[in-house]
Scaffold this active site. Sequence first.
Site: not given
Ligand code: NAI
Length: 722
Positions: A164, A168
Amino acid sequence: MPEELRFDGRVVIVTGAGAGLGRAYALLFGSRGANVVVNDLGGGRHGDGSSSKVADSVVHEIRQNGGKAVANYDSVTDGEKIVATAIRAFGRIDVIVNNAGILRDKSFAKLTDQDWDLIHNVHVKGVFKTTQAAWPYFKKQKYGRIIVTSSNSGLYGNFGQANYSAAKMSLVGLANTLAIEGKSSNIYTNIIVPTAASRLTEDILPPDFFNELKPELVAPVVVWLCHEDSTENGSIIESAMGWAGKCHLVRSLGSNLRTKITDVVTPEDARNNWDDVTDMSKAKRCESIQEASLELMTVLKVLENPSQDQTHEAVARYSYTSRDTIIYALGIGATKENPTDMMYLYENHPKFSAVPSYYVIFGPMTMVNSDILQRATNGLNLDPAQVLHGEQYLEVHKQIPIEATVETRYKVLDVLDKGSGALIIMQGDTVDVESGDLLATSQVSVFAIGSGGFGGPRNSRSLIPTIPVPDRKPDISRIQKTSIDQAIVYRLSGDFNPLHVDETISSIGGFEQPILHGLSSLGFSTRHIIDTYAYESPELFKALKVRFSKPVIPGQTLRTDMWREGNRIHFETTVIENKNKVISGGFIDLKGIKMQPIQPAVCSAEEILECDAVFAAISDYVKTHPDQAKKINGVFVYNITSSGAAKGQWTLDLKKGEVYKGDLKSGKADTTLTVEDSDMVDIALGKLNPQVAFMRGKLKIKGNIMLTQKLKALMDANKSKL
Ligand code: NAI
């Protein structure tokens, strides 16, 4: 209410918008008038399965709130399908928020190919595919806003997230290049590094912290970055809990591991220079690959020409505001008594400006605070107490801003062997950090007493020379008494050398009393010259050069003698009390001449008198104590002689509260006094009793003799100042 940032008519894709951060972004865009494509595959946290449910529910929520949205259930790895949905539904695409993401955390040893590939597919390839599909639309319409989502796990590393973290950080590289390729087409790309409560972080973040990390508190930052008014491009923005900050990569000044191009570099050279290689105290951001490479070119130049070792560099960054320029102006004698000085002293003055010599303060301090002198004179064994500021040059390229963050980068040009000491010549460029504009170039030479005789060159072609003043009487002279507290005020501009305030230290340095900073005297003369030849127009200042030849004691009176030759004003500065020339060979170049319409009281082309200091002090006193002057209520003209011959005149028109050099401008004097120049000084200092002088014929008085009795109070009040 300030105008709302709106997205009416704009089409925004948010990937992974079915939950967590993506959902918060989509809802906020929807509420601000955007047509939103809510993309989400609806899979599990680890990239397994799929469902249309989450995307549909967000679309429903946006519509219920009066917004416009459509769902898309494709994986971001099929990004072209998501963009096709946008075009089909809304006919255009303006913004892509690449947000979709999954986790497959394992310690590095246990990572499988699948863990690696899945993560890279969703995070990296997904952004590539989706953004590339939209790129031609952005290019054609010359508008686009792109967000890529990175992570602290990438920026800083995190246990169990090797796949990851790698993905990133790879996005940072991708965004850096998109920012460059898109810039000319108004396509701006930025990187968001969020921290928010979501299913990805529920078992990673501590529960108390988790509850405060609402995705809604990050969404406004992303939405602002995607607005047409935002010009941010290529930035890494961290955000959480309603806080946001920008993140930079920085590079240390570094160190050359060899001294000339023909040298080889050994691992030992690397080890021996490691402290300098890794010293981050003067680290700096390179704004572009060109800037980074340019510095390497400088390394090459230095290796090809080791005598011009540009690695002897010091960098200093300063932020200053109008408060600092006002303190500087006070340190160089700006005063309410000279009404034009108010433009340097009051931030609401319509012509409020910094005195153009302001940037000289940064140079010497940069040197003193860095080890640049020691490095440049490797082996010379400098005694810091024996290092004097010898000469100063300053060229101002743009009008000095009244507040800015500036960076001054110094390098040593030459180290000369002058026998009795070493002369070290340094040059610095001061740049406005925000605009990148070059504001000023300065050259400082310092003399290290007792460090000569090392067999170095005697002269340098790099040294900007002082120029002897013309061989005639000065065209104009200005006189001003420094305050006894002058050095105490001046040091507030940043030169805290105790030599200027502490009697013990100054006596170690061989001075009877703490001495005034040479740069303060320089500031006095700069003000005098601008006030005379660039009246109320400091923007006409171009450059200055001086040599500091003798020290000034706070409280002494400075006389700036000026000679105009075209747009160049030659000058010298003398302490009236002891006739020491403290600045010699000076000149100020102006872009044009704007003469002061009415010459002030102490401005005259007449012969310079010893007693000018006496009358300058009286003039100051009368201005600040008009009631005392009124009490005397007489008009006195002093005829000053030297060996009996007339040398000059001073007028004390205490009826009008004016003291000026020269004969009475209008009306008739009550009393005319004739006295030798040196006797006048002795009377003022209390060494010669005026009655005795009168009896002995040293002081001749015509007119109202009784009135002169009243002058005693005026003389006594100024005795301590002389
Ligand atoms: P989350 O899991 O709540 O939301 C991610 C969404 O992306 C999910 O609804 C999932 O179904 C969708 N998804 C996954 N693979 C997919 C694909 N191939 N095509 C379309 N949709 C897909 O996660 P969150 O926390 O909201 O994360 C959002 C972004 O922020 C991610 O890229 C994560 O890596 C990044 N991030 C989040 C952090 C956090 O503290 N929540 C910290 C650093 C980065």
